[in-house]
Design a protein around this motif. Structure first.
Motif, PDB file in Angstrom:
ATOM      1  N   ALA A 214      64.317  25.506  28.643  1.00  0.00           N
ATOM      2  CA  ALA A 214      64.324  25.156  27.981  1.00  0.00           C
ATOM      3  C   ALA A 214      65.689  25.584  26.310  1.00  0.00           C
ATOM      4  O   ALA A 214      66.186  25.465  25.512  1.00  0.00           O
ATOM      5  N   ARG A 215      65.550  27.136  26.294  1.00  0.00           N
ATOM      6  CA  ARG A 215      66.565  28.016  25.369  1.00  0.00           C
ATOM      7  C   ARG A 215      67.208  28.822  26.582  1.00  0.00           C
ATOM      8  O   ARG A 215      67.051  29.024  26.933  1.00  0.00           O
ATOM      9  N   LEU A 216      68.148  29.052  25.534  1.00  0.00           N
ATOM     10  CA  LEU A 216      68.822  30.436  25.829  1.00  0.00           C
ATOM     11  C   LEU A 216      68.308  32.033  25.755  1.00  0.00           C
ATOM     12  O   LEU A 216      67.652  32.107  24.980  1.00  0.00           O
ATOM     13  N   GLY A 217      68.486  32.749  26.325  1.00  0.00           N
ATOM     14  CA  GLY A 217      67.522  34.056  26.949  1.00  0.00           C
ATOM     15  C   GLY A 217      66.697  34.391  27.273  1.00  0.00           C
ATOM     16  O   GLY A 217      66.295  35.732  27.689  1.00  0.00           O
ATOM     17  N   GLY A 218      65.391  33.558  27.674  1.00  0.00           N
ATOM     18  CA  GLY A 218      64.509  33.423  28.419  1.00  0.00           C
ATOM     19  C   GLY A 218      63.228  33.885  27.142  1.00  0.00           C
ATOM     20  O   GLY A 218      63.621  33.817  25.925  1.00  0.00           O
ATOM     21  N   ASP A 219      62.573  34.987  27.166  1.00  0.00           N
ATOM     22  CA  ASP A 219      60.821  35.528  26.448  1.00  0.00           C
ATOM     23  C   ASP A 219      61.481  37.048  26.507  1.00  0.00           C
ATOM     24  O   ASP A 219      60.983  37.745  27.440  1.00  0.00           O
ATOM     25  N   HIS A 220      62.081  38.174  25.953  1.00  0.00           N
ATOM     26  CA  HIS A 220      62.780  39.124  26.119  1.00  0.00           C
ATOM     27  C   HIS A 220      62.909  39.594  24.522  1.00  0.00           C
ATOM     28  O   HIS A 220      62.977  39.810  23.236  1.00  0.00           O
ATOM     29  N   VAL A 221      62.422  40.645  24.939  1.00  0.00           N
ATOM     30  CA  VAL A 221      63.323  42.334  23.861  1.00  0.00           C
ATOM     31  C   VAL A 221      64.197  42.992  25.053  1.00  0.00           C
ATOM     32  O   VAL A 221      63.667  43.897  25.638  1.00  0.00           O
ATOM     33  N   TRP A 222      65.895  43.107  24.077  1.00  0.00           N
ATOM     34  CA  TRP A 222      66.746  44.067  24.634  1.00  0.00           C
ATOM     35  C   TRP A 222      66.703  45.951  23.898  1.00  0.00           C
ATOM     36  O   TRP A 222      67.059  44.939  22.567  1.00  0.00           O
ATOM     37  N   SER A 223      66.596  46.297  24.159  1.00  0.00           N
ATOM     38  CA  SER A 223      66.157  47.689  22.574  1.00  0.00           C
ATOM     39  C   SER A 223      67.692  48.289  23.520  1.00  0.00           C
ATOM     40  O   SER A 223      67.903  48.359  24.736  1.00  0.00           O
TER      41      SER A 223
ATOM     42  N   ARG B 180      67.117  35.737  19.098  1.00  0.00           N
ATOM     43  CA  ARG B 180      67.809  35.582  18.102  1.00  0.00           C
ATOM     44  C   ARG B 180      69.197  35.846  18.754  1.00  0.00           C
ATOM     45  O   ARG B 180      70.474  35.071  18.238  1.00  0.00           O
ATOM     46  N   LEU B 181      69.020  35.615  20.205  1.00  0.00           N
ATOM     47  CA  LEU B 181      70.268  35.907  21.076  1.00  0.00           C
ATOM     48  C   LEU B 181      71.007  33.779  20.938  1.00  0.00           C
ATOM     49  O   LEU B 181      71.534  33.633  20.807  1.00  0.00           O
ATOM     50  N   ASP B 182      69.386  33.297  21.189  1.00  0.00           N
ATOM     51  CA  ASP B 182      69.798  31.496  21.688  1.00  0.00           C
ATOM     52  C   ASP B 182      70.340  31.516  20.124  1.00  0.00           C
ATOM     53  O   ASP B 182      70.935  30.599  20.165  1.00  0.00           O
ATOM     54  N   GLN B 183      69.736  31.514  18.928  1.00  0.00           N
ATOM     55  CA  GLN B 183      70.032  31.367  17.821  1.00  0.00           C
ATOM     56  C   GLN B 183      71.887  31.987  17.349  1.00  0.00           C
ATOM     57  O   GLN B 183      72.843  31.060  16.730  1.00  0.00           O
ATOM     58  N   ALA B 184      72.008  33.599  18.312  1.00  0.00           N
ATOM     59  CA  ALA B 184      73.800  33.305  17.395  1.00  0.00           C
ATOM     60  C   ALA B 184      74.497  32.465  18.718  1.00  0.00           C
ATOM     61  O   ALA B 184      75.471  32.009  18.233  1.00  0.00           O
ATOM     62  N   VAL B 185      73.925  32.732  19.570  1.00  0.00           N
ATOM     63  CA  VAL B 185      75.650  31.501  20.755  1.00  0.00           C
ATOM     64  C   VAL B 185      75.009  30.473  19.690  1.00  0.00           C
ATOM     65  O   VAL B 185      76.426  29.718  20.333  1.00  0.00           O
TER      66      VAL B 185
END
Length: 399
Positions: A40-49, A96-101
């Motif tokens: 339903a959204r980009l990026g799934g559910d993740h934290v990338w550090s 944040r990835l979803d928002q950025a794209v």
């Protein structure tokens, strides 16, 4: 049957696909880019550090909108050694990835909740029959295994915890290996997003990919209790099983998808062989794509193959270290390898994580008495030692 046309179709809206979309919007705004994501959204559910030194300075603006937290350094803990390092550390989130794209692509160019049923270098067919005709297609969807490759697994469960009182952490703990060593090299990872919110991840360098979620939840709760944290709620939870590559046949791996579209991310084995980090390589490959004069299907596929093959060649040293870790070190003693590594200089550590180790760095890493039995190290490098896991097997997951 609905049909769309575009210059570039990106399959998969995770980290790699999302960064390609951001790079194209920034550097090739004249082209129509579409991104297809089954969730339903980009990026799934993740934290990338990542370390700030992982990303070239001129590319930091590309990932800046994804970053949810910034710190001026980090800490590591081992049974006999703790250290603080001043390398800036960053964490990006799926939200944040979803928002950025979405901020840089038109709404009609983002197809979420869309399942890809077939893809060629120039076309995409979605469930329901709609199609996309593209000058070029990049497949950035994740995969469950890496056929024709061997090594081990980095598996984890992370939870974002809301606490009733401040946790007391001023900066991330990237590795806390003072915990009981179970199922391979085990460490806990902590990100203090606010005074009362901390992301805690229980991570294992293991020989098998199985995830026992109830068990990992108990271990996370135990760790929080040992720190004296009073948990009000678990805001968010994620799990992952990532390949740690020690050996493989890249040509056979690539041949598995012969005739298909260009590839990115895990589908192109664009990960750090030992750490499983993917963000630095996702940024580098995305910038490479923006520099291509010819984005047509066949040309784009050849370009992705050439880039991935070069990445494979450059990863030889790190695959050797993975063989040492999994083939020469007993599971409960693997922490000694990382403890020794974290006694080296900070610039060397930075270059290592970025995949840019110099010849001098490599000599320094290998110098001195090895943290594993010498005979076992020699056997592992010669193709013997403890057996490596088949990374081509689909990862099993316990509930």
């Amino acid at each position: 049957m609905q049909s769309n046309t575009c210059d570039l179709a990106i399959l998969g809206g995770g980290l790699s696909g999302g960064i390609i979309a951001l790079a194209m919007a920034a550097r090739r705004p004249d082209l129509r880019v579409m991104i297809v994501e089954r969730e339903a959204r980009l990026g799934g559910d993740h934290v990338w550090s990542f370390f700030a030194s992982d990303v070239p300075a001129d590319a930091m603006a590309l990932v800046a909108p994804m970053i949810a937290a910034r710190w001026d350094g980090y800490t590591v803990h081992f049974p006999g050694h703790s250290r603080g390092l001043a390398t800036p550390y960053r964490s990006a989130t799926s939200e944040r990835l979803d928002q950025a794209v979405r901020a840089v692509l038109p709404t009609e160019n983002i197809l979420c909740g869309a399942e890809v049923v077939a893809a060629t270098p120039t076309s995409v067919t979605l469930a329901g029959g709609s199609t996309i005709a593209a000058q070029g297609v990049i497949d950035a969807r994740g995969i469950t295994g890496l056929p024709h490759m061997a090594g081990g697994w980095q598996k984890f469960m992370g939870q974002s915890l809301r606490l009733s009182a401040p946790h007391g952490l001023e900066r991330p703990i990237v590795m806390d290996a003072r915990v009981e060593q179970l199922d391979g090299y085990r460490f806990v990872y902590c990100l203090p997003f606010s005074e009362t919110e901390v992301f805690v991840e229980d991570t294992y360098y293991a020989d098998a990919p199985d995830l026992d979620r109830p068990l990992l939840r108990r271990r996370l709760a135990d760790y929080a209790g040992q720190q004296g944290w009073q948990v009000e709620s678990v805001v968010y939870e994620e799990t992952g099983v990532l390949p740690v590559i020690a050996a493989g046949d890249f040509d056979a791996f690539w041949a598995e998808g012969a005739g298909g579209p260009a590839r990115a991310g895990a589908r192109a084995a664009l990960v750090h062989p030992l750490t499983s980090y993917s963000l630095p390589d996702a940024v580098r490959f995305a910038l490479h794509v923006t520099s291509l004069d010819n984005l047509s299907g066949a040309s784009l596929e050849r370009a992705s193959h050439a880039w991935a093959a070069n990445h494979w060649r450059k990863g030889r040293f790190y695959r050797m270290l993975s063989r040492m870790l999994f083939g020469a070190a007993a599971p409960e003693a693997r922490w000694r390898v990382l403890e020794r590594f974290y006694r080296l200089s900070a610039p060397l550590i930075e270059r290592f994580y970025a995949g840019n180790s110099t010849l001098a760095d490599r000599a320094r890493i290998l110098a001195g008495k090895p943290p594993v039995p010498l005979g076992d190290a020699v056997a592992a490098l010669a193709g013997g030692g403890r057996p490596l896991a088949d990374l081509g097997l689909e990862k099993s997951k316990k509930t």
